[in-house]
Write a protein that holds these residues in place. Structure first.
Motif, short mmCIF file in Angstrom:
data_model
loop_
_atom_site.label_atom_id
_atom_site.label_comp_id
_atom_site.label_asym_id
_atom_site.label_seq_id
_atom_site.Cartn_x
_atom_site.Cartn_y
_atom_site.Cartn_z
N GLY A 112 0.82 -1.21 0.00
CA GLY A 112 0.00 0.00 0.00
C GLY A 112 0.85 1.25 0.00
O GLY A 112 0.64 2.17 -0.80
N GLY A 113 1.83 1.32 0.88
CA GLY A 113 2.65 2.51 1.00
C GLY A 113 3.56 2.74 -0.19
O GLY A 113 3.67 3.86 -0.70
N HIS A 114 4.20 1.68 -0.66
CA HIS A 114 5.13 1.85 -1.77
C HIS A 114 4.40 2.02 -3.10
O HIS A 114 4.88 2.72 -3.99
CB HIS A 114 6.11 0.68 -1.81
N GLY A 115 3.22 1.40 -3.22
CA GLY A 115 2.39 1.67 -4.39
C GLY A 115 1.91 3.10 -4.41
O GLY A 115 1.86 3.75 -5.47
N LEU A 116 1.59 3.65 -3.24
CA LEU A 116 1.14 5.03 -3.14
C LEU A 116 2.29 5.99 -3.47
O LEU A 116 2.07 7.02 -4.14
CB LEU A 116 0.61 5.31 -1.74
N GLU A 117 3.52 5.67 -3.05
CA GLU A 117 4.66 6.50 -3.42
C GLU A 117 4.83 6.55 -4.94
O GLU A 117 5.16 7.59 -5.50
CB GLU A 117 5.93 5.96 -2.76
N MET A 118 4.59 5.42 -5.59
CA MET A 118 4.69 5.38 -7.05
C MET A 118 3.60 6.26 -7.67
O MET A 118 3.85 6.96 -8.66
CB MET A 118 4.58 3.93 -7.54
N ARG A 145 0.11 0.97 11.96
CA ARG A 145 0.72 2.30 11.86
C ARG A 145 0.80 2.75 10.40
O ARG A 145 0.61 3.93 10.10
CB ARG A 145 2.11 2.29 12.49
N ASN A 146 1.07 1.81 9.51
CA ASN A 146 1.09 2.15 8.09
C ASN A 146 -0.27 2.67 7.64
O ASN A 146 -0.37 3.69 6.95
CB ASN A 146 1.48 0.93 7.26
N TRP A 147 -1.33 1.95 8.01
CA TRP A 147 -2.67 2.37 7.60
C TRP A 147 -3.02 3.75 8.16
O TRP A 147 -3.59 4.60 7.45
CB TRP A 147 -3.72 1.35 8.01
N GLU A 148 -2.68 3.99 9.41
CA GLU A 148 -2.96 5.29 10.02
C GLU A 148 -2.23 6.41 9.26
O GLU A 148 -2.74 7.53 9.17
CB GLU A 148 -2.53 5.28 11.48
N SER A 149 -1.06 6.10 8.71
CA SER A 149 -0.26 7.12 8.05
C SER A 149 -0.77 7.47 6.66
O SER A 149 -0.73 8.63 6.26
CB SER A 149 1.20 6.65 7.95
N TYR A 150 -1.22 6.44 5.91
CA TYR A 150 -1.57 6.74 4.51
C TYR A 150 -2.92 6.19 4.06
O TYR A 150 -3.29 6.33 2.90
CB TYR A 150 -0.47 6.23 3.56
N GLY A 151 -3.69 5.64 4.98
CA GLY A 151 -4.96 5.03 4.60
C GLY A 151 -5.94 5.99 3.96
O GLY A 151 -6.77 5.59 3.13
N ALA A 152 -5.85 7.27 4.30
CA ALA A 152 -6.77 8.26 3.71
C ALA A 152 -6.55 8.43 2.21
O ALA A 152 -7.43 8.96 1.52
CB ALA A 152 -6.60 9.61 4.41
#
Length: 350
Positions: free
Chosen positions: A234-240, A276-283
């Motif tokens: 989720g996080g690295h896909g979002l960075e892309m 913690r990952n979801w809280e950071s970028y889940g929105a």
């Protein structure tokens, strides 16, 4: 490891890439850092949260520089060293480079662990470096409360073949080189719920060097690469997505998972880092109706020494998969696509 020594994982509050500072906290910390001049030779810096820094040396060579280290994810000292070294070297491959040498970063509780155990950790790291064809040319050690091991890794890449996480184009396909679930299996291991077969599957994936990166970078149809590590797919896909200024779509049923990972996640064996990952970028992630909580945990599961995520033209997909499979990555799969540009890029799960 002697019988009087504690388990390595009992000495750390978190293991592997699950130790990373949450992406939201990290963003706030970096935002407070002073702005420094960026010389023209610095081709890749901190702007897009990429896998490594890249410095132009001349018209045909650029230096790739990265570092990675963490606390134990497993109790076997040799395996811990192998995992940490594989994970650190991966960032060079993710930029399309070839590693040339490493420096060791070592922090050990020398009054708690025997010299035999510490030496086994270092030997595991050296074994992986030998497999990558590079020397450990130096390093630094400290007496630390928690065991810490990792590497600084330097590599070379042609300036025209650098692959950042920001080069994806609308219409690109996304290919993932390794299955997800490392964080789940590591949580099960720490709880004593991972059997020998599960441990073997985990070790096989986290000690497999991402060597296809250099060959993939040479393909004209490959536009972007990153490795999926502590922030999860989720996080690295979002960075892309952010780097490209486009929405990115992940077709969840196509995402490969390590055998047993879903069952263990359903049994509650997930890491704190996943939440913690979801809280950071889940929105910034759009989930389909009815998306199961366990699937969300796997989407955000921190991957230690995870797979390459490759954005490539649709006509290059077969070449990309062929390179992966020729180098032993039989589970590589097409998992999504890059959508049209948008003012606020998001990651869409379908």
């Amino acid at each position: 490891m002697t019988q009087t020594e504690p388990r390595l994982t009992s000495l750390s509050h978190g293991g592997g890439c699950g130790c990373k500072i949450a992406p939201g906290v990290l963003s706030r910390l970096l935002a407070q850092a002073p702005a420094l001049p960026v010389p023209p030779e610095l081709l890749v810096g901190t702007a897009t949260a990429d896998d490594a820094a890249v410095w132009r040396l001349n018209d045909t060579q650029a230096l790739v520089a990265t570092t990675d280290f963490f606390m134990p994810i497993v109790d076997d000292p040799r395996d811990f060293g192998r995992i940490a070294a594989t994970n650190a070297i991966s960032d060079v491959y993710a930029m399309g480079g070839r590693p040339i040498m490493a420096l060791a970063l070592v922090g050990m509780p020398v009054k708690v662990l025997s010299e035999t155990t510490i030496a086994s950790i270092l030997a595991g790291g050296a074994e992986v470096c030998a497999s990558a064809g590079i020397p450990i040319a130096g390093g630094h050690t400290i007496d630390s409360v928690e065991p810490i091991y990792g590497l600084v890794v330097l590599g070379l890449v042609h300036p025209d073949q650098i692959k950042t996480n920001a080069g994806a184009r609308p219409g690109d396909a996304l290919v993932l080189g390794k299955p997800l679930g490392v964080g789940v299996l590591s949580a099960a291991l720490k709880a004593g719920d991972l059997d020998a077969q599960g441990y073997g599957r985990m070790i096989d994936t986290v000690t497999r060097l991402n060597t296809p990166g250099a060959a993939l970078a040479a393909l004209p149809g490959v536009h972007a690469m990153t490795d999926v590590t502590g922030f999860g797919l989720g996080g690295h896909g979002l960075e892309m997505a952010r780097g490209a200024g486009c929405d990115v779509e992940i077709r969840w049923p196509r995402v490969p998972l390590l055998a047993g990972a879903r069952d263990l996640a359903e049994a509650g064996r997930v890491t704190g880092a996943s939440g913690r990952n979801w809280e950071s970028y889940g929105a910034e992630i759009v989930l389909p109706d009815g998306f199961a909580h366990v699937d969300r945990a796997l989407l955000t599961d921190p991957q230690t020494s995870g797979g390459l995520l490759v954005a490539c033209a649709p006509e290059a997909v077969d070449q990309v998969l062929d390179i992966f499979k020729a180098q032993g990555f039989s589970g590589a799969a097409t998992v999504g696509r890059v959508l049209d540009p948008t003012d606020q890029p998001v990651l869409r799960i379908v």
